[in-house]
Design a protein around this motif. Structure first.
Motif, PDB file in Angstrom:
ATOM      1  N   GLY A   1       2.113   6.027   9.458  1.00 22.18           N
ATOM      2  CA  GLY A   1       3.348   5.852   8.712  1.00 22.18           C
ATOM      3  C   GLY A   1       3.177   5.507   7.257  1.00 22.18           C
ATOM      4  O   GLY A   1       4.155   5.384   6.528  1.00 22.18           O
ATOM      5  N   GLN A   2       1.938   5.344   6.792  1.00 20.22           N
ATOM      6  CA  GLN A   2       1.740   5.068   5.383  1.00 20.22           C
ATOM      7  C   GLN A   2       2.151   6.274   4.545  1.00 20.22           C
ATOM      8  O   GLN A   2       2.078   7.416   4.984  1.00 20.22           O
ATOM      9  CB  GLN A   2       0.273   4.718   5.105  1.00 20.22           C
ATOM     10  CG  GLN A   2      -0.121   3.352   5.623  1.00 20.22           C
ATOM     11  CD  GLN A   2      -1.522   2.967   5.215  1.00 20.22           C
ATOM     12  OE1 GLN A   2      -2.225   2.340   5.978  1.00 20.22           O
ATOM     13  NE2 GLN A   2      -1.940   3.334   4.022  1.00 20.22           N
ATOM     14  N   ALA A   3       2.547   5.991   3.308  1.00 18.59           N
ATOM     15  CA  ALA A   3       3.011   7.053   2.430  1.00 18.59           C
ATOM     16  C   ALA A   3       1.863   7.963   2.021  1.00 18.59           C
ATOM     17  O   ALA A   3       0.734   7.521   1.835  1.00 18.59           O
ATOM     18  CB  ALA A   3       3.658   6.459   1.182  1.00 18.59           C
ATOM     19  N   GLN A   4       2.162   9.285   1.853  1.00 18.95           N
ATOM     20  CA  GLN A   4       1.148  10.221   1.384  1.00 18.95           C
ATOM     21  C   GLN A   4       0.800   9.964  -0.071  1.00 18.95           C
ATOM     22  O   GLN A   4      -0.339  10.075  -0.494  1.00 18.95           O
ATOM     23  CB  GLN A   4       1.638  11.666   1.533  1.00 18.95           C
ATOM     24  CG  GLN A   4       1.675  12.169   2.959  1.00 18.95           C
ATOM     25  CD  GLN A   4       1.906  13.676   3.001  1.00 18.95           C
ATOM     26  OE1 GLN A   4       1.509  14.402   2.099  1.00 18.95           O
ATOM     27  NE2 GLN A   4       2.554  14.145   4.055  1.00 18.95           N
ATOM     28  N   TYR A   5       1.802   9.642  -0.857  1.00 16.85           N
ATOM     29  CA  TYR A   5       1.559   9.373  -2.265  1.00 16.85           C
ATOM     30  C   TYR A   5       2.670   8.470  -2.776  1.00 16.85           C
ATOM     31  O   TYR A   5       3.694   8.278  -2.121  1.00 16.85           O
ATOM     32  CB  TYR A   5       1.525  10.668  -3.089  1.00 16.85           C
ATOM     33  CG  TYR A   5       2.874  11.322  -3.266  1.00 16.85           C
ATOM     34  CD1 TYR A   5       3.581  11.187  -4.444  1.00 16.85           C
ATOM     35  CD2 TYR A   5       3.448  12.072  -2.234  1.00 16.85           C
ATOM     36  CE1 TYR A   5       4.831  11.780  -4.605  1.00 16.85           C
ATOM     37  CE2 TYR A   5       4.683  12.668  -2.380  1.00 16.85           C
ATOM     38  CZ  TYR A   5       5.367  12.523  -3.578  1.00 16.85           C
ATOM     39  OH  TYR A   5       6.599  13.102  -3.726  1.00 16.85           O
ATOM     40  N   VAL A   6       2.468   7.899  -3.947  1.00 18.33           N
ATOM     41  CA  VAL A   6       3.440   6.992  -4.546  1.00 18.33           C
ATOM     42  C   VAL A   6       3.836   7.564  -5.897  1.00 18.33           C
ATOM     43  O   VAL A   6       2.979   7.935  -6.704  1.00 18.33           O
ATOM     44  CB  VAL A   6       2.837   5.578  -4.718  1.00 18.33           C
ATOM     45  CG1 VAL A   6       3.842   4.626  -5.340  1.00 18.33           C
ATOM     46  CG2 VAL A   6       2.372   5.046  -3.367  1.00 18.33           C
ATOM     47  N   ASP A   7       5.149   7.653  -6.153  1.00 22.18           N
ATOM     48  CA  ASP A   7       5.629   8.238  -7.402  1.00 22.18           C
ATOM     49  C   ASP A   7       5.270   7.402  -8.614  1.00 22.18           C
ATOM     50  O   ASP A   7       5.003   7.916  -9.694  1.00 22.18           O
ATOM     51  CB  ASP A   7       7.151   8.420  -7.350  1.00 22.18           C
ATOM     52  CG  ASP A   7       7.546   9.578  -6.452  1.00 22.18           C
ATOM     53  OD1 ASP A   7       6.888  10.621  -6.524  1.00 22.18           O
ATOM     54  OD2 ASP A   7       8.507   9.428  -5.683  1.00 22.18           O
ATOM     55  N   THR A   8       5.313   6.067  -8.469  1.00 24.30           N
ATOM     56  CA  THR A   8       5.072   5.193  -9.615  1.00 24.30           C
ATOM     57  C   THR A   8       3.576   5.033  -9.835  1.00 24.30           C
ATOM     58  O   THR A   8       2.797   5.021  -8.891  1.00 24.30           O
ATOM     59  CB  THR A   8       5.696   3.809  -9.375  1.00 24.30           C
ATOM     60  OG1 THR A   8       5.204   3.310  -8.132  1.00 24.30           O
ATOM     61  CG2 THR A   8       7.204   3.918  -9.297  1.00 24.30           C
ATOM     62  N   PRO A   9       3.139   4.880 -11.090  1.00 22.12           N
ATOM     63  CA  PRO A   9       1.712   4.737 -11.362  1.00 22.12           C
ATOM     64  C   PRO A   9       1.154   3.480 -10.703  1.00 22.12           C
ATOM     65  O   PRO A   9       1.806   2.433 -10.664  1.00 22.12           O
ATOM     66  CB  PRO A   9       1.650   4.626 -12.892  1.00 22.12           C
ATOM     67  CG  PRO A   9       2.952   5.186 -13.383  1.00 22.12           C
ATOM     68  CD  PRO A   9       3.950   4.895 -12.309  1.00 22.12           C
ATOM     69  N   LEU A  10      -0.065   3.569 -10.204  1.00 20.74           N
ATOM     70  CA  LEU A  10      -0.733   2.411  -9.632  1.00 20.74           C
ATOM     71  C   LEU A  10      -1.361   1.585 -10.741  1.00 20.74           C
ATOM     72  O   LEU A  10      -1.647   2.088 -11.823  1.00 20.74           O
ATOM     73  CB  LEU A  10      -1.819   2.863  -8.653  1.00 20.74           C
ATOM     74  CG  LEU A  10      -1.324   3.535  -7.380  1.00 20.74           C
ATOM     75  CD1 LEU A  10      -2.532   3.968  -6.547  1.00 20.74           C
ATOM     76  CD2 LEU A  10      -0.453   2.611  -6.567  1.00 20.74           C
ATOM     77  N   PRO A  11      -1.607   0.306 -10.510  1.00 18.82           N
ATOM     78  CA  PRO A  11      -2.275  -0.510 -11.514  1.00 18.82           C
ATOM     79  C   PRO A  11      -3.712  -0.047 -11.723  1.00 18.82           C
ATOM     80  O   PRO A  11      -4.247   0.737 -10.952  1.00 18.82           O
ATOM     81  CB  PRO A  11      -2.236  -1.918 -10.889  1.00 18.82           C
ATOM     82  CG  PRO A  11      -2.114  -1.683  -9.432  1.00 18.82           C
ATOM     83  CD  PRO A  11      -1.294  -0.432  -9.282  1.00 18.82           C
ATOM     84  N   SER A  12      -4.322  -0.549 -12.784  1.00 22.39           N
ATOM     85  CA  SER A  12      -5.695  -0.180 -13.066  1.00 22.39           C
ATOM     86  C   SER A  12      -6.614  -0.682 -11.967  1.00 22.39           C
ATOM     87  O   SER A  12      -6.266  -1.569 -11.191  1.00 22.39           O
ATOM     88  CB  SER A  12      -6.135  -0.785 -14.406  1.00 22.39           C
ATOM     89  OG  SER A  12      -6.169  -2.208 -14.310  1.00 22.39           O
ATOM     90  N   VAL A  13      -7.832  -0.115 -11.902  1.00 24.20           N
ATOM     91  CA  VAL A  13      -8.767  -0.486 -10.858  1.00 24.20           C
ATOM     92  C   VAL A  13      -9.045  -1.978 -10.873  1.00 24.20           C
ATOM     93  O   VAL A  13      -9.208  -2.615  -9.837  1.00 24.20           O
ATOM     94  CB  VAL A  13     -10.082   0.309 -11.031  1.00 24.20           C
ATOM     95  CG1 VAL A  13     -11.140  -0.182 -10.065  1.00 24.20           C
ATOM     96  CG2 VAL A  13      -9.828   1.792 -10.836  1.00 24.20           C
ATOM     97  N   ALA A  14      -9.052  -2.563 -12.075  1.00 22.18           N
ATOM     98  CA  ALA A  14      -9.351  -3.993 -12.180  1.00 22.18           C
ATOM     99  C   ALA A  14      -8.283  -4.839 -11.501  1.00 22.18           C
ATOM    100  O   ALA A  14      -8.544  -5.970 -11.092  1.00 22.18           O
ATOM    101  CB  ALA A  14      -9.488  -4.392 -13.645  1.00 22.18           C
ATOM    102  N   ASP A  15      -7.059  -4.299 -11.394  1.00 24.00           N
ATOM    103  CA  ASP A  15      -5.952  -5.056 -10.821  1.00 24.00           C
ATOM    104  C   ASP A  15      -5.635  -4.670  -9.383  1.00 24.00           C
ATOM    105  O   ASP A  15      -4.677  -5.145  -8.807  1.00 24.00           O
ATOM    106  CB  ASP A  15      -4.682  -4.836 -11.668  1.00 24.00           C
ATOM    107  CG  ASP A  15      -4.822  -5.416 -13.067  1.00 24.00           C
ATOM    108  OD1 ASP A  15      -5.578  -6.402 -13.204  1.00 24.00           O
ATOM    109  OD2 ASP A  15      -4.214  -4.883 -13.996  1.00 24.00           O
ATOM    110  N   THR A  16      -6.413  -3.771  -8.805  1.00 25.98           N
ATOM    111  CA  THR A  16      -6.100  -3.289  -7.466  1.00 25.98           C
ATOM    112  C   THR A  16      -6.143  -4.404  -6.439  1.00 25.98           C
ATOM    113  O   THR A  16      -6.815  -5.421  -6.618  1.00 25.98           O
ATOM    114  CB  THR A  16      -7.070  -2.161  -7.065  1.00 25.98           C
ATOM    115  OG1 THR A  16      -6.707  -1.661  -5.781  1.00 25.98           O
ATOM    116  CG2 THR A  16      -8.496  -2.684  -7.005  1.00 25.98           C
ATOM    117  N   LEU A  17      -5.448  -4.188  -5.330  1.00 27.17           N
ATOM    118  CA  LEU A  17      -5.403  -5.184  -4.261  1.00 27.17           C
ATOM    119  C   LEU A  17      -6.565  -5.054  -3.285  1.00 27.17           C
ATOM    120  O   LEU A  17      -6.603  -5.770  -2.291  1.00 27.17           O
ATOM    121  CB  LEU A  17      -4.077  -5.050  -3.500  1.00 27.17           C
ATOM    122  CG  LEU A  17      -2.808  -5.423  -4.266  1.00 27.17           C
ATOM    123  CD1 LEU A  17      -1.583  -5.157  -3.396  1.00 27.17           C
ATOM    124  CD2 LEU A  17      -2.844  -6.868  -4.708  1.00 27.17           C
ATOM    125  N   ALA A  18      -7.495  -4.135  -3.545  1.00 31.67           N
ATOM    126  CA  ALA A  18      -8.601  -3.934  -2.602  1.00 31.67           C
ATOM    127  C   ALA A  18      -9.338  -5.225  -2.263  1.00 31.67           C
ATOM    128  O   ALA A  18      -9.613  -5.492  -1.086  1.00 31.67           O
ATOM    129  CB  ALA A  18      -9.571  -2.886  -3.144  1.00 31.67           C
TER     130      ALA A  18
END
Length: 335
Positions: free
Chosen positions: A197-214
């Motif tokens: 059920g996760q989205a295939q893609y997100v319309d809004t830009p994602l944050p930079s790699v430094a700010d990712t939630l990984a």
């Protein structure tokens, strides 16, 4: 049980999607405790040289007779020529489905399933770029363009590219258990589970790699047995609760609560397969707190109970009494 897997390669097959099926099902991983399948790639004509979208050709050794005893038939993305899929391929797909085999498509492979009539009355998906065309060509199907994969009956349709890995691993987990899927994923160096059920893609830009939630997601997996509500997670991420909830949904396609619940179910699956811990203990260790809550999430997510799952996938038999049930399962049925 999933033992025999046949991939149907069609003209102008997409190399990545074809390779996805070969990577998940075609490699002997018994040396690291993974599953091994009787695997073959077939085409409309045995021995034919078949062009791919990658600018090179492949030789398909097997004909469609390879689908006759397959437990799973996979149709990767292909060129979708105006002439359509050969009639003999469509018949092979119908016959495999009619005798109870799993049918799985990746990306535009869903169009072949549609031509075979296997999407009528079903939920399905494909790559978001093809979703409108799939819905227009097969109006009896319910096309969801926003998910990674859909399982409806014994038909699984996966979205484009990497979502094909998720669809294949989902079926491995469903048929062979969490340990088998995790073993395959570890060798492929991919996440063992992303929800369909996760989205295939997100319309809004994602944050930079430094700010990712990984990094936070990794931390969450290490602390599933603790309180993981939005206030706790937002504090860990050094964000306001509102910003955190919005950012989490943007990066994962689901809410924090849904993500945590699914990861806890996955952890419970592994504990049920690999340990003989009581269900109450499994619930505590994966963060649900009580057996009743674990049973609720198992029923909603997997359509079964923890002990029924253990009986199917455990490596050692679960001892029972004269009625074939142990005390925990008797309690499960009474609850």
């Amino acid at each position: 049980m999933l033992r025999t897997v046949t991939v149907v390669a069609l003209p102008h097959a997409a190399p990545f999607e074809l390779g996805t099926a070969c990577e998940v099902f075609g490699i002997d991983r018994s040396d690291t405790g993974g599953p091994t399948f009787d695997f073959r790639v077939c085409g409309p004509v045995a021995g034919a040289v078949m062009p791919t979208k990658g600018g090179f050709s492949i030789v398909v050794e097997h004909g469609l007779e390879a689908t006759l005893d397959a437990d799973l038939v996979v149709v990767p993305a292909y060129g979708m020529p105006a002439a359509g899929v050969p009639a003999e391929v469509l018949m092979a797909l119908r016959d495999a489905h009619a005798r109870g085999a799993w049918i799985l498509s990746i990306c535009s492979g869903a169009f072949a399933l549609g031509e075979a009539g296997l999407l009528e009355g079903r939920r399905c998906t494909t790559h978001w770029m093809h979703a409108a065309e799939l819905a227009a060509r097969f109006p009896a199907a319910t096309v969801d363009p926003d998910v990674l994969f859909v399982e409806d009956g014994r038909v699984i349709t996966g979205a484009g590219t990497a979502a094909g890995i998720d669809a294949c691993l989902h079926l491995v987990r469903r048929e062979l258990g969490a340990a088998a899927a995790t073993s395959v994923a570890r060798r492929m160096v991919v996440p063992p589970q992303r929800d369909g059920g996760q989205a295939q893609y997100v319309d809004t830009p994602l944050p930079s790699v430094a700010d990712t939630l990984a990094p936070l997601l990794t931390w969450m997996l290490e602390h599933l047995d603790e309180e993981l509500g939005v206030p706790v997670l937002a504090a860990q991420a050094l964000m306001s609760e509102r910003t955190f909830a919005r950012r989490f949904r943007a990066e994962t396609g689901v809410t924090p609560a849904a993500w945590v619940a699914r990861q806890r179910v996955g952890r419970a699956q592994e504990l049920l397969e690999r340990t003989d811990a009581p269900v109450d203990e499994v619930a505590r260790r994966c963060g649900f707190g009580s057996a009743a809550l674990l049973r609720h999430h198992f029923a909603r997510t997997l359509g079964t109970t923890p002990l029924a799952y253990r009986r199917r996938f455990t490596r050692t038999p679960v001892a029972g009494s004269a009625d074939g049930l142990d005390d925990e399962e008797r309690a499960e049925r009474a609850s």
